[in-house]
Design an enzyme around this catalytic site. Structure first.
Site, PDB file in Angstrom:
ATOM      1  N   CYS A 102       0.832  -1.195   0.000  1.00 28.29           N
ATOM      2  CA  CYS A 102       0.000   0.000   0.000  1.00 28.29           C
ATOM      3  C   CYS A 102       0.872   1.253   0.000  1.00 28.29           C
ATOM      4  CB  CYS A 102      -1.010  -0.067   1.145  1.00 28.29           C
ATOM      5  SG  CYS A 102      -2.497   0.871   0.770  1.00 28.29           S
TER       6      CYS A 102
ATOM      7  N   HIS B 200      -3.746  -5.086   0.528  1.00 30.46           N
ATOM      8  CA  HIS B 200      -3.203  -5.630   1.779  1.00 30.46           C
ATOM      9  C   HIS B 200      -3.302  -7.154   1.785  1.00 30.46           C
ATOM     10  CE1 HIS B 200      -2.567  -1.852   3.940  1.00 30.46           C
ATOM     11  NE2 HIS B 200      -3.615  -1.420   3.277  1.00 30.46           N
TER      12      HIS B 200
ATOM     13  N   GLU C 120      -1.772  -9.228   3.505  1.00 31.29           N
ATOM     14  CA  GLU C 120      -1.653  -9.802   4.848  1.00 31.29           C
ATOM     15  C   GLU C 120      -3.015 -10.133   5.455  1.00 31.29           C
ATOM     16  OE1 GLU C 120      -1.057  -6.684   3.987  1.00 31.29           O
ATOM     17  OE2 GLU C 120      -1.480  -5.232   5.590  1.00 31.29           O
TER      18      GLU C 120
END
Ligand code: GLN
Length: 543
Positions: free
Chosen positions: A381, A515, A517
């Site tokens: 990001c 993102h 994750e």
């Protein structure tokens, strides 16, 4: 109809209620049940999206674009069930809905009150969207006795009456502190907390007692006697070596068996915990280790990067290595010597998501260090945006490259996005508009270039990943940046929004606007994190 498990906490906060809920759901799944977890947050923010990470830790984003509590990340990592907007509600959102209804005149002249209007709204929230599951676990944030959580406690008390005892179970998580000077575990705080809860009309069925020392049978019996709970339903919960060892630890203490028993379900067979055994065995017997530097802004509070931390651990699970994470303060890297000294020992460098200008020059300098030293680099990001600005300034000859997030600039390599397409159609934003809930949020698709590194990593041309940002890399700079070696290898399907950049001539250099994750799981590590940690392992063999 789904059965409900209501989870409250007592004595102090930070007892790991979220982890307990996630573990219990995982244990129910391991017995073949379908489970969903919800979180009620008593604070007055409409969602945590506008709160500082220092206040609240990470904001976890769901596929459907909700900005939620970080506990929803635990839920998803432990169960694999994607969270939804309807899985997290705050007092603020409840009141917002009620006040909007009141202004519309929906209450037909009635006095609008906490009971029944707020409690009804809470009950409706708990029960919505639950047809596809056997168990709904509802975690009430905060600590019993807080003023803020009273309407939630009252609502779940009523809900038990509405749906029947056989369909609802109360689990209360408390603390049994060890007083070193006396050499004793103390049960009194638990007794008081249960008394508080019963005064609100709730008798817990199962007590989860967090303790630093094993809870002797005598103390377990004492808690059972004073708190009116079966002895077997007093579940000791000691700290575990890893959060992924928690489901097995709770199973060993009988948590899932006792919860099912409270529903009148006899659990004869054992759940299938092989997935957790494998994860724990990999974590406790690593075959090597790597050190990864995360250059960010909120490094003083690891909860601000909760999912990132977990996704790196998952990458380590994939390669059977221990991942040591060094949280490095980007602001200190504005001086070159400090930067080199700290980054040289790293086997890989990651610049995570973030907001605001503070530390950005240190992040850009870290990208440059990784690029010039051929150290694996992952930008997420804001990290991808910094990688583009670095490439623009140092390889594409655009000395003034910047992002409009940091103020007006003549070279907006990263700029404010005011219009984009989503599944619901054209989305529009204004500069200076509301900050809450107005970013590009949730899952968006991206198309990967045929011969790219990321295409090989994902093994597919089309991906869907979660977003949370207001600014985008400006596609008008694509040609200039590509001449500088930064390939735009993932784009929004209409080709307007850069989603991934990479450097094919580098050991591992990937920047992503989303993102990844948020979607990584211990039993299913995200391909980008697995690949990144793999690159760190290779790097560790070189140095
Ligand atoms: N601040 C940047 C933006 O809003 C990046 C956000 C992020 O890293 N999540 O675009």
């Amino acid at each position: 109809m789904a059965r409900f498990i209501f989870i409250t906490g007592g004595v102090v906060s930070s007892l790991g209620k979220g982890l307990m809920a996630a573990s219990l759901a995982a244990l129910l799944q391991a017995r073949g049940y379908r489970a969903r977890i919800r979180k009620f947050d008593p604070y007055l923010n409409v969602d945590p999206g506008t709160m500082s990470p220092y206040q609240h830790g990470e904001v976890y984003v769901t596929d459907d674009g909700a900005e939620t509590d970080l506990d929803l990340g635990h839920y998803e990592r432990f169960t694999g069930v994607p969270g939804r907007q309807s899985d997290n509600v705050t007092s603020g959102r409840i009141y917002q809905t009620i006040i909007q209804r009141e202004r519309r005149g929906d209450y037909l002249g009635a006095t609008v009150q906490v009971i029944p209007h707020v409690t009804d709204a809470i009950k409706a929230f708990a029960q919505a969207d639950t047809d596809d599951v056997d168990f709904v676990l509802c975690e009430i944030g905060g600590t019993v006795g807080d003023i803020e959580s009273l309407p939630f406690i009252e609502a779940i008390r009523q809900l038990r009456n509405d749906i029947g005892r056989e369909n609802s179970v109360f689990v209360h998580v408390t603390l049994v502190p060890f007083i070193a000077a006396a050499g004793e575990l103390k049960t009194k705080p638990t007794q008081h907390s249960v008394r508080e809860l019963t005064s609100l009309g709730i008798q817990p069925d199962v007590l989860v007692c967090r303790c630093e020392q094993p809870l002797p049978a005598s103390e377990r019996a004492k808690i059972a006697l004073f708190c009116n709970v079966r002895k077997e339903a007093v579940i000791p919960a000691l700290d575990a070596p890893s959060i992924y060892a928690v489901p097995q630890a709770y199973h060993a203490e009988g948590l899932d068996r006792e919860v099912l028993r409270a529903f009148g379900i006899t659990a004869n067979d054992s759940p299938d915990l092989s997935r957790w055994t494998e994860i724990v065995s990999r974590l406790s017997n690593p075959e090597g280790e790597v050190t990864i530097g995360v250059v960010g802004k909120y490094v003083g509070l690891p909860d601000a990067y909760k999912s990132l931390h977990e996704a790196l651990v998952h990458g380590g699970i994939a390669h059977r290595v221990k991942v040591n994470i060094r949280w490095l303060d980007a602001e200190l890297f504005e001086h070159e010597d400090a930067l080199a000294a700290q980054l040289e020992p790293m086997h890989a460098i990651l610049v995570p998501g973030g907001f605001g200008e503070r530390g950005s020059e240190g992040k850009i300098a870290s990208v440059r260090f990784a690029r010039e030293h051929n150290v694996p680099f992952f930008g997420i990001c804001l990290g991808m945006q910094m990688a583009c600005i670095e490439g623009a300034r140092n390889l594409a000859g655009i000395a003034d490259a910047s992002t409009t997030e940091f103020g007006p600039t003549s070279e907006p390599v990263v700029g404010l996005i005011t219009e984009w397409m989503s599944e619901e159609g054209l989305q529009k934003r204004e500069a200076g508009g509301d900050l809450g809930g107005t970013m590009r949020l949730g899952a968006y698709p991206a198309t990967l270039a045929g011969n790219s590194v990321v295409r090989a990593i994902y093994g597919t041309d089309e991906i869907s990943e979660r977003h949370r940002h207001r600014y985008e890399v400006n596609v008008h700079y694509r040609e200039a940046l590509e001449k500088g070696g930064l390939v735009f290898s993932g784009m929004s399907p209409d080709g307007t929004l850069p989603e991934i950049v990479e450097r094919p001539d580098h050991s591992w250099f990937v920047g992503v606007q989303f993102h990844p994750e948020l979607k990584s799981k211990p039993f299913d590590p995200h391909p980008l994190f697995a690949s990144f940690v793999g690159a760190a392992v290779k790097q560790s063999r070189l140095v």
